[in-house]
Scaffold this active site. Structure first.
Site, mmCIF file in Angstrom:
data_model
loop_
_atom_site.group_PDB
_atom_site.id
_atom_site.type_symbol
_atom_site.label_atom_id
_atom_site.label_comp_id
_atom_site.label_asym_id
_atom_site.label_seq_id
_atom_site.Cartn_x
_atom_site.Cartn_y
_atom_site.Cartn_z
ATOM 1 C CG ASP A 164 -1.844 1.192 1.244
ATOM 2 O OD1 ASP A 164 -2.813 1.152 0.459
ATOM 3 O OD2 ASP A 164 -1.586 2.146 1.990
ATOM 4 C CB ILE A 165 1.107 4.226 -2.214
ATOM 5 C CG1 ILE A 165 1.506 3.365 -3.421
ATOM 6 C CG2 ILE A 165 1.867 5.542 -2.219
ATOM 7 C CD1 ILE A 165 1.204 3.987 -4.760
ATOM 8 C CD GLU A 219 -4.697 4.017 -1.453
ATOM 9 O OE1 GLU A 219 -4.910 4.335 -0.282
ATOM 10 O OE2 GLU A 219 -5.570 4.080 -2.346
#
Length: 627
Positions: A501-502, A544
């Protein structure tokens, strides 16, 4: 000594009719000459009489027969200035040799027809010296009678030889028309000539001949100073002569001519001859014309067989390619067909993208995946993108743009679909001029008929890829990832799953805008694609969140890959972002499922984000698997 004309004339004529073949009307010339000389020896009461034939073309007197046993034959060169040739009024040479080499003979009787020398009778006297008593006038009449008898015998003998020749020609014509094999035709030409003219030398000069004719005297027909007469015969379709008085060699060049063209030239060489024997020209011309027609028929037959085979190949290929093959299967099938039909050493399939940059398909042969093929690909790509035409190069030695000249023969055909250049196919061989023009035309037909199938396969795979690929990141879709993991559980021994996950992605969108946010997603996706194998699966999990599945990969290797991705994103992203990762692992023998695998990775990711972000966390149920 007083000779009675009626007596000796009757005896000579009797010997003539005794040797005549009544059924055929022919005479065996050699036997007759020997009998004639024996009769003369008895009539003149001499030791030896020799008959020497005068060969006008060789300018030689050649011993043909003797009244006594003689070993071998001899020849005597005659200078045109010798009295024997010049003094046509002199009928008898008595105690006066007419030319060097005849000094051992007391009497020489020239045999003339229409003042032209036919030959001589060279007579050795016996110990009694009987020749002194014969009147010159009687000897002149004897020479004239012998000339007439020899001419008659020669004429009848020639008729027999002519009949034999034309029987040979008839037999050979029948054989020519019963055979459609070019080698058989060529072999029969040579064997017939060797049978009829055993003392001549023969060569077949063939144009555009690529076959290997074992044991036949065949040469390529090339234009050079030594073959001017041969080329003249080939271009004009008429017989040409080439005489060399210096080397005493005479050559005849007869075109092998059919109705549609000339297919080669028959070269006949007569050694020790100043001028080619004119009596033989007509027979050789008829044989060459007959052979030319047979060669034409054989060639047309071979062409028709080749065309039928080519059409069958094209039809078979088109049928196979239209059966919805995948792109890799289409290219492999085409490669096998080209290899079988053209004996090419290397076969390449190059695609051209929208920017016309070449890409070598993996199904191409090994050479096109090596660096030394770069000059070939660069040269061909430039030529084909500009000209959009098929390319045939007989010898790359003349192409400066190609640095590596290992492969001398090239054929390249563009793949064009609705005016769009999709790429090109190229075949190579190390030998110069290995591919014929017929091969070039066949390759064009094959590629033309297969381009639609090739384009359809590419389009189908592009559509399939669009279905299973995220349009923004070019990573696989979540559905495709699920399918591959389910398949891996069935066939593999283990697998590692990474969920990423960003970090603070909402802040990126709020700060820089959603377009920059999309660019950041693409940057991270590209880093994933660069750091995994072709068999690994990178996917967009949602928003994301991104995921990587490593089939049949142990947890320790998965940890190294995941840590490398965390570091790379932190170091290279712009604007700078970080990622948090959670990892899970399955192994055969444990009670596990894809759903549990996802759940454990998600829990590990949650802890990574809660414990500071920019890190990798392995689920505690899986960390025990680390060595």
């Amino acid at each position: 000594m007083n000779l009675h004309k009626s007596k000796w004339s009757g005896e000579l004529k009797s010997s003539f009719f005794d040797l005549l073949d009544v059924d055929n009307g022919y005479i065996r010339f050699e036997e007759y000459i020997s009998a004639l000389l024996k009769s003369l020896e008895e009539i003149l009461d001499t030791e030896t009489i020799i008959f020497m034939k005068y060969d006008e073309w060789k300018q030689e007197l050649i011993t043909e027969a003797s009244s006594t046993l003689m070993e071998g034959s001899s020849s005597l060169h005659v200078n045109p200035a010798d009295p024997l040739i010049q003094k046509t009024h002199m009928k008898v040479f008595y105690n006066e040799p007419p030319c060097p080499g005849l000094s051992e003979f007391r009497l020489v009787l020239p045999l003339r027809a229409h003042h032209q020398l036919v030959g001589i009778l060279a007579i050795k006297e016996n110990d009694q010296g009987s020749l002194d008593l014969i009147e010159f006038q009687e000897l002149e009449r004897l020479a004239g009678e012998c000339t007439n008898l020899i001419k008659a015998a020669k004429s009848l003998s020639n008729m027999g030889q002519e009949e034999k020749r034309y029987k040979q020609l008839f037999r050979v014509t029948e054989k020519f028309h019963s055979s459609m094999n070019m080698d058989a035709v060529l072999e029969e030409i040579i064997h017939t000539l060797q049978d009829v003219y055993p003392d001549f030398t023969y060569y077949l000069l063939l144009s555009h001949d690529n076959s290997s004719h074992k044991g036949l005297p065949i040469k390529g027909l090339e234009y050079d100073s030594e073959n001017t007469a041969a080329m003249q015969a080939f271009l004009t379709g008429t017989i040409q002569m080439e005489d060399s008085r210096l080397h005493r060699i005479s050559s005849l060049y007869a075109p092998l001519k059919g109705k549609q063209g000339v297919y080669g030239v028959l070269q006949v060489i007569a050694a020790n001859t100043v001028v080619f024997p004119k009596d033989e020209v007509e027979f050789i011309r008829l044989l060459a014309n007959t052979a030319g027609g047979a060669l034409e028929n054989a060639q047309l037959y071979q062409q028709s067989k080749r065309l039928v085979a080519d059409l069958q190949l094209i039809n078979e290929t088109s049928h196979k390619l239209n059966s919805n093959l995948r792109l890799s299967d289409t290219i492999l099938y085409m490669r096998n067909q080209i290899s079988k039909s053209f004996q090419a050493e290397e076969i390449g399939f190059i695609t051209l993208g929208s920017n016309q940059q070449p890409a070598v398909l993996v199904e191409s042969t090994d050479f096109f995946h090596r660096q030394d093929s770069a000059s070939y690909i660069e040269f061909l790509t430039k030529k084909i993108t500009i000209d959009r035409e098929p390319l045939y190069i007989g010898d790359t030695a003349v192409q400066e743009a190609i640095l590596n000249k290992k492969y001398r023969s090239i054929m390249a055909v563009p793949m064009i679909q609705i005016d769009s250049l999709k790429g090109y196919a190229v075949v190579l061989h190390q030998d110069p001029y290995f591919f014929t023009f017929d091969m070039f035309k066949l390759l064009q037909s094959l590629i033309h008929h297969s381009t639609l199938a090739f384009a359809n396969s590419m389009l189908r795979e592009e559509l399939e890829k669009m279905v299973i690929t995220d349009s923004l990141t070019k990573l696989f879709s979540r559905n495709f990832l699920d399918e591959k993991i389910a398949s891996s559980f069935e066939k593999d021994e283990q697998g590692t799953f990474i969920l990423m996950d960003i970090d603070d992605f909402k802040i990126v969108n709020d700060t820089y805008g959603h377009q920059v946010g999309d660019e950041v997603l693409v940057q991270v996706a590209n880093l994933i694609l660069k750091n995994i194998r072709g068999t690994d699966i990178g996917a967009r999990w949602g928003g994301e969140e991104l995921a990587v599945y490593l089939p049949d990969v142990p947890l320790s290797i998965g940890v190294a890959i995941a840590k490398r991705l965390v570091e790379k994103v932190n170091m290279t992203s712009n604007p700078k972002v970080t990622i948090s990762s959670g990892m899970s692992h399955w192994k055969k023998g444990r009670m596990d499922s894809a759903k549990s695998l996802f759940k454990r990775a998600d829990e590990a990711l949650y802890r990574a984000k809660k414990s500071g972000k920019n890190k990798l966390i392995i689920h505690e149920d899986d960390i025990v698997l680390l060595p």
